[in-house]
Design a protein around this motif. Sequence first.
Motif, PDB file in Angstrom:
ATOM      1  N   LEU A   1       0.819  -1.212   0.000  1.00  0.00           N
ATOM      2  CA  LEU A   1       0.000   0.000   0.000  1.00  0.00           C
ATOM      3  C   LEU A   1       0.851   1.259   0.000  1.00  0.00           C
ATOM      4  CD1 LEU A   1      -2.633  -1.026   2.730  1.00  0.00           C
ATOM      5  CD2 LEU A   1      -2.857  -1.235   0.231  1.00  0.00           C
ATOM      6  N   GLU A   2       0.213   2.359  -0.271  1.00  0.00           N
ATOM      7  CA  GLU A   2       0.816   3.671  -0.104  1.00  0.00           C
ATOM      8  C   GLU A   2       0.180   4.343   1.104  1.00  0.00           C
ATOM      9  OE1 GLU A   2       0.619   5.991  -3.629  1.00  0.00           O
ATOM     10  OE2 GLU A   2       1.745   4.551  -4.845  1.00  0.00           O
ATOM     11  N   ALA A   3       0.890   5.283   1.698  1.00  0.00           N
ATOM     12  CA  ALA A   3       0.391   5.951   2.900  1.00  0.00           C
ATOM     13  C   ALA A   3      -1.006   6.508   2.663  1.00  0.00           C
ATOM     14  CB  ALA A   3       1.341   7.061   3.310  1.00  0.00           C
ATOM     15  N   GLY A   4      -1.930   6.169   3.570  1.00  0.00           N
ATOM     16  CA  GLY A   4      -3.313   6.617   3.460  1.00  0.00           C
ATOM     17  C   GLY A   4      -4.240   5.600   2.837  1.00  0.00           C
ATOM     18  N   ASP A   5      -3.681   4.562   2.190  1.00  0.00           N
ATOM     19  CA  ASP A   5      -4.507   3.533   1.556  1.00  0.00           C
ATOM     20  C   ASP A   5      -5.160   2.633   2.603  1.00  0.00           C
ATOM     21  OD1 ASP A   5      -3.867   4.460  -0.918  1.00  0.00           O
ATOM     22  OD2 ASP A   5      -2.494   2.833  -1.448  1.00  0.00           O
ATOM     23  N   ILE A   6      -6.347   2.150   2.261  1.00  0.00           N
ATOM     24  CA  ILE A   6      -7.101   1.243   3.126  1.00  0.00           C
ATOM     25  C   ILE A   6      -7.309  -0.076   2.386  1.00  0.00           C
ATOM     26  CG2 ILE A   6      -9.328   0.860   4.267  1.00  0.00           C
ATOM     27  CD1 ILE A   6      -9.509   3.914   4.626  1.00  0.00           C
ATOM     28  N   ALA A   7      -7.236  -1.198   3.127  1.00  0.00           N
ATOM     29  CA  ALA A   7      -7.446  -2.511   2.525  1.00  0.00           C
ATOM     30  C   ALA A   7      -8.265  -3.390   3.451  1.00  0.00           C
ATOM     31  CB  ALA A   7      -6.105  -3.182   2.221  1.00  0.00           C
ATOM     32  N   GLY A   8      -9.054  -4.288   2.862  1.00  0.00           N
ATOM     33  CA  GLY A   8      -9.852  -5.224   3.635  1.00  0.00           C
ATOM     34  C   GLY A   8     -11.055  -5.679   2.839  1.00  0.00           C
ATOM     35  N   PRO A   9     -11.829  -6.597   3.386  1.00  0.00           N
ATOM     36  CA  PRO A   9     -11.590  -7.332   4.632  1.00  0.00           C
ATOM     37  C   PRO A   9     -10.447  -8.348   4.482  1.00  0.00           C
ATOM     38  CG  PRO A   9     -13.940  -7.344   4.039  1.00  0.00           C
ATOM     39  CD  PRO A   9     -13.169  -6.898   2.831  1.00  0.00           C
ATOM     40  N   LEU A  10      -9.661  -8.492   5.541  1.00  0.00           N
ATOM     41  CA  LEU A  10      -8.548  -9.433   5.582  1.00  0.00           C
ATOM     42  C   LEU A  10      -8.784 -10.401   6.727  1.00  0.00           C
ATOM     43  CD1 LEU A  10      -5.687  -6.794   5.184  1.00  0.00           C
ATOM     44  CD2 LEU A  10      -6.566  -8.302   3.391  1.00  0.00           C
ATOM     45  N   GLN A  11      -8.584 -11.675   6.477  1.00  0.00           N
ATOM     46  CA  GLN A  11      -8.844 -12.672   7.511  1.00  0.00           C
ATOM     47  C   GLN A  11      -7.718 -12.688   8.530  1.00  0.00           C
ATOM     48  OE1 GLN A  11      -9.842 -16.553   6.039  1.00  0.00           O
ATOM     49  NE2 GLN A  11     -10.746 -17.184   7.987  1.00  0.00           N
ATOM     50  N   THR A  12      -8.090 -12.804   9.803  1.00  0.00           N
ATOM     51  CA  THR A  12      -7.127 -12.923  10.905  1.00  0.00           C
ATOM     52  C   THR A  12      -7.477 -14.180  11.703  1.00  0.00           C
ATOM     53  OG1 THR A  12      -8.432 -11.673  12.527  1.00  0.00           O
ATOM     54  CG2 THR A  12      -7.001 -10.402  11.050  1.00  0.00           C
ATOM     55  N   ALA A  13      -6.661 -14.457  12.712  1.00  0.00           N
ATOM     56  CA  ALA A  13      -6.897 -15.647  13.530  1.00  0.00           C
ATOM     57  C   ALA A  13      -8.230 -15.570  14.269  1.00  0.00           C
ATOM     58  CB  ALA A  13      -5.759 -15.823  14.524  1.00  0.00           C
ATOM     59  N   ASP A  14      -8.676 -14.356  14.609  1.00  0.00           N
ATOM     60  CA  ASP A  14      -9.893 -14.196  15.417  1.00  0.00           C
ATOM     61  C   ASP A  14     -11.066 -13.613  14.651  1.00  0.00           C
ATOM     62  OD1 ASP A  14      -8.516 -15.102  17.731  1.00  0.00           O
ATOM     63  OD2 ASP A  14      -7.647 -13.097  17.968  1.00  0.00           O
ATOM     64  N   GLY A  15     -10.896 -13.384  13.358  1.00  0.00           N
ATOM     65  CA  GLY A  15     -11.987 -12.795  12.607  1.00  0.00           C
ATOM     66  C   GLY A  15     -11.484 -12.133  11.340  1.00  0.00           C
ATOM     67  N   TYR A  16     -11.825 -10.835  11.194  1.00  0.00           N
ATOM     68  CA  TYR A  16     -11.465 -10.099   9.989  1.00  0.00           C
ATOM     69  C   TYR A  16     -10.978  -8.705  10.371  1.00  0.00           C
ATOM     70  CZ  TYR A  16     -13.671 -13.912   7.514  1.00  0.00           C
ATOM     71  OH  TYR A  16     -13.975 -15.161   7.046  1.00  0.00           O
ATOM     72  N   ALA A  17     -10.261  -8.098   9.439  1.00  0.00           N
ATOM     73  CA  ALA A  17      -9.674  -6.788   9.731  1.00  0.00           C
ATOM     74  C   ALA A  17      -9.711  -5.892   8.510  1.00  0.00           C
ATOM     75  CB  ALA A  17      -8.238  -6.953  10.213  1.00  0.00           C
ATOM     76  N   VAL A  18      -9.783  -4.606   8.795  1.00  0.00           N
ATOM     77  CA  VAL A  18      -9.585  -3.559   7.795  1.00  0.00           C
ATOM     78  C   VAL A  18      -8.381  -2.751   8.264  1.00  0.00           C
ATOM     79  CG1 VAL A  18     -10.536  -1.476   6.742  1.00  0.00           C
ATOM     80  CG2 VAL A  18     -12.027  -3.461   7.187  1.00  0.00           C
ATOM     81  N   ILE A  19      -7.435  -2.521   7.381  1.00  0.00           N
ATOM     82  CA  ILE A  19      -6.211  -1.820   7.776  1.00  0.00           C
ATOM     83  C   ILE A  19      -6.022  -0.542   6.972  1.00  0.00           C
ATOM     84  CG2 ILE A  19      -5.042  -3.925   8.509  1.00  0.00           C
ATOM     85  CD1 ILE A  19      -3.489  -3.835   5.833  1.00  0.00           C
ATOM     86  N   ARG A  20      -5.286   0.375   7.577  1.00  0.00           N
ATOM     87  CA  ARG A  20      -4.864   1.580   6.859  1.00  0.00           C
ATOM     88  C   ARG A  20      -3.374   1.768   7.095  1.00  0.00           C
ATOM     89  NH1 ARG A  20      -7.441   7.388   8.104  1.00  0.00           N
ATOM     90  NH2 ARG A  20      -6.260   7.139  10.036  1.00  0.00           N
TER      91      ARG A  20
END
Length: 314
Positions: free
Chosen positions: A241-260
């Motif tokens: 990603l580039e600074a400020g970009d958002i990505a998701g949904p991403l699977q994690t061990a406990d559920g899902y995540a959205v990251i920036r």
Amino acid sequence: MMTRQERVLRNAVILLAVATLMLGGLLFWSLRAMALLKGETAEGEASDIAAAGGQPVTDQDWTRELKRKHGDEVLLSMLNHIVVGKEAGALGIKVTDEEIERELKRGMSGYGSEEQYYSQMESELGLSREELREETAYRLTLQAVATAGITISEAEVDDYLEQNAESLMPKKQMQLSIITTETYSEAGEVMDRLEQGEDFAGLAAEVSTDEESRQHGGNIGMVEEQDPFWPEDMLKTAAGLEAGDIAGPLQTADGYAVIRLEKLIVPEQPDQEELRRMVRQQLKLEQAAPLQQVERDLRAKYDTAIYIDNSLQD
């Protein structure tokens, strides 16, 4: 925040540095107290240095408590500085300004800026820039004394580099924010609300299931691109990603995540000469006696004597 970089090469050096700097901070923090114990109170200085509920705390109270709790460590640190300096002089060892600056620069790796590094050293260890420089010089001198006479062949350096090439390269550092959810659909709703312009930090505080990051608007600080405590796929996505970009949904061990991605730091790769120097030093330290033993042996060599009543430390 400092992350784990160049693990295979630097673990031993970093652990030593932390221990030494913590003791160094204690040393400098306590110098005034040691002077007071010798009766060197500044002229005209008031006896009372603090008060609570009308009850004063005097210089004598303060320094007695410092001496009781930390006197042994401070005194040994002072003696170590003396004997290591004497041995370095006898061996013709002198740490250069260039070596000190290079070591300080390595210590700054993983911090957002030089100012952030010095600020954190001040807050965590109580060391000013000059004091940190002095302790760095001492640590390098001690290492040089400990490894004096140890030689490492070019073939040994080549073998180490071949076996640890990938681990020796500094990794990308990413400052991330995260919003975690229990389900994919919930993470999708988070993405929709962010695309509609909602504030990431406010949304994290409202819906994220991760208690710790939620209190900081989703901010999880600096993360290394191969940090084993975070999902590999998430870190690979973040690194692209580039600074400020958002990505998701991403699977994690406990559920899902959205990251920036808040910030990406791509560290400068060490040149071959510097890399070989670091490897050579590490291999020397592996062959040398433990540094605490070196200090202990030098105190014996230079007839160190302590003239205080041990009961003062009780």
